[in-house]
Design a protein around this motif. Structure first.
Motif, mmCIF file in Angstrom:
data_model
loop_
_atom_site.group_PDB
_atom_site.id
_atom_site.type_symbol
_atom_site.label_atom_id
_atom_site.label_comp_id
_atom_site.label_asym_id
_atom_site.label_seq_id
_atom_site.Cartn_x
_atom_site.Cartn_y
_atom_site.Cartn_z
ATOM 1 N N THR A 82 11.870 -59.203 -23.826
ATOM 2 C CA THR A 82 11.333 -58.692 -25.095
ATOM 3 C C THR A 82 11.355 -57.165 -25.110
ATOM 4 N N LEU A 83 10.976 -56.534 -24.010
ATOM 5 C CA LEU A 83 11.017 -55.078 -23.930
ATOM 6 C C LEU A 83 12.444 -54.554 -24.108
ATOM 7 N N ILE A 84 13.383 -55.240 -23.471
ATOM 8 C CA ILE A 84 14.782 -54.824 -23.587
ATOM 9 C C ILE A 84 15.262 -54.959 -25.033
ATOM 10 N N ARG A 85 14.915 -56.084 -25.647
ATOM 11 C CA ARG A 85 15.362 -56.333 -27.017
ATOM 12 C C ARG A 85 14.799 -55.309 -27.991
ATOM 13 N N LEU A 86 13.564 -54.881 -27.773
ATOM 14 C CA LEU A 86 12.916 -53.944 -28.689
ATOM 15 C C LEU A 86 13.193 -52.485 -28.329
ATOM 16 N N GLY A 87 13.931 -52.275 -27.252
ATOM 17 C CA GLY A 87 14.320 -50.918 -26.912
ATOM 18 C C GLY A 87 13.295 -50.110 -26.156
ATOM 19 N N TYR A 88 12.285 -50.769 -25.566
ATOM 20 C CA TYR A 88 11.297 -50.055 -24.777
ATOM 21 C C TYR A 88 11.766 -49.962 -23.330
ATOM 22 N N PRO A 89 11.699 -48.779 -22.727
ATOM 23 C CA PRO A 89 12.183 -48.641 -21.345
ATOM 24 C C PRO A 89 11.266 -49.362 -20.369
ATOM 25 N N CYS A 90 11.860 -49.954 -19.378
ATOM 26 C CA CYS A 90 11.097 -50.606 -18.310
ATOM 27 C C CYS A 90 11.949 -50.512 -17.043
ATOM 28 N N GLU A 91 12.018 -49.312 -16.490
ATOM 29 C CA GLU A 91 12.907 -49.027 -15.385
ATOM 30 C C GLU A 91 12.421 -49.663 -14.087
ATOM 31 N N GLY A 92 13.346 -49.722 -13.130
ATOM 32 C CA GLY A 92 13.034 -50.356 -11.856
ATOM 33 C C GLY A 92 11.885 -49.707 -11.125
ATOM 34 N N ASP A 93 11.820 -48.356 -11.132
ATOM 35 C CA ASP A 93 10.735 -47.660 -10.448
ATOM 36 C C ASP A 93 9.384 -47.995 -11.075
ATOM 37 N N TYR A 94 9.356 -48.051 -12.412
ATOM 38 C CA TYR A 94 8.121 -48.377 -13.130
ATOM 39 C C TYR A 94 7.650 -49.780 -12.738
ATOM 40 N N LEU A 95 8.571 -50.740 -12.773
ATOM 41 C CA LEU A 95 8.219 -52.111 -12.419
ATOM 42 C C LEU A 95 7.749 -52.207 -10.974
#
Length: 213
Positions: free
Chosen positions: A140-153
């Motif tokens: 959902t984050l990817i589809r809506l264009g919100y960043p969720c990078e590997g370091d953040y996760l």
């Protein structure tokens, strides 16, 4: 204690206790006659958990019964027993397998688990409802264009691991495996909303520190 004493100690009416007994949520007491049974502290503890599942978690009775049946299944090892009980709780929606974002999210979750060294989670994979829910949220984050990078996760996952360590430390203070699993289930229902509230309060506090009121 007798049923009336169990009701008084637990704060649950005798009619409700009888309903829980009929529905298989509460184990029967020790029969002392054809019409009477005796109960103990384990029944008081179980009543607290039932109320948490039904009133706070808003679980249907059938779902609560499934959770409790797993919690009571002494034929299972502790990890499987705990996992089965937690898997029976409601989770977020499953990912849309047809969506291209799901493919990207699944790959990102695999990289995350590999980076963290969470081998059990990698092995279980999509069999776990928590894994599926994570993929769906990330898609959902990817589809809506919100960043969720590997370091953040990864940073957040490590924080959640610290929470899990403390959860299990608290769980292990209970003397029996049944009580430990019950505590873990109660924590999933009662403490997850608490953690979400603490996060929002922390965001409010940090916002005020950075930007003023």
């Amino acid at each position: 204690m007798r049923l009336s004493e169990l009701s008084e100690q637990s704060g649950v009416s005798t009619a409700t206790i009888k309903y829980y007994l009929r529905e298989g949520l509460l184990p029967p007491g020790q029969r002392v006659s054809a019409t009477q049974a005796e109960y103990d502290d384990s029944h008081v503890r179980r009543l607290r958990l039932i109320r948490a599942l039904l009133q706070v978690g808003r679980l249907p009775v059938a779902t609560a019964r499934e959770v409790l049946n797993h919690a009571d299944d002494e034929s299972l090892g502790r990890t499987i027993r705990l996992g089965a009980a937690l898997w029976s709780l409601p989770h977020g929606p499953d990912p849309d397998e047809e969506a291209p974002e799901t493919v990207a999210a699944t790959a990102e979750v695999e990289r995350l688990l590999d980076r963290l060294g969470w081998s059990t989670s990698r092995e279980i994979g999509s069999l776990s409802p928590a894994h599926r829910s994570l993929v769906a949220s990330l898609a959902t984050l990817i589809r809506l264009g919100y960043p969720c990078e590997g370091d953040y996760l990864a940073d957040h996952a490590r924080l959640m691991h610290e929470v899990a360590v403390r959860d299990l430390d608290m769980m292990e203070t209970y003397p029996t495996e049944s009580e430990q699993v019950e505590m873990a289930v109660a924590a999933a229902v009662l403490y997850e909303p608490l953690l979400a509230s603490l996060r929002r309060l922390a965001q409010e506090e940090e916002s005020a520190r950075r930007y003023g009121l």
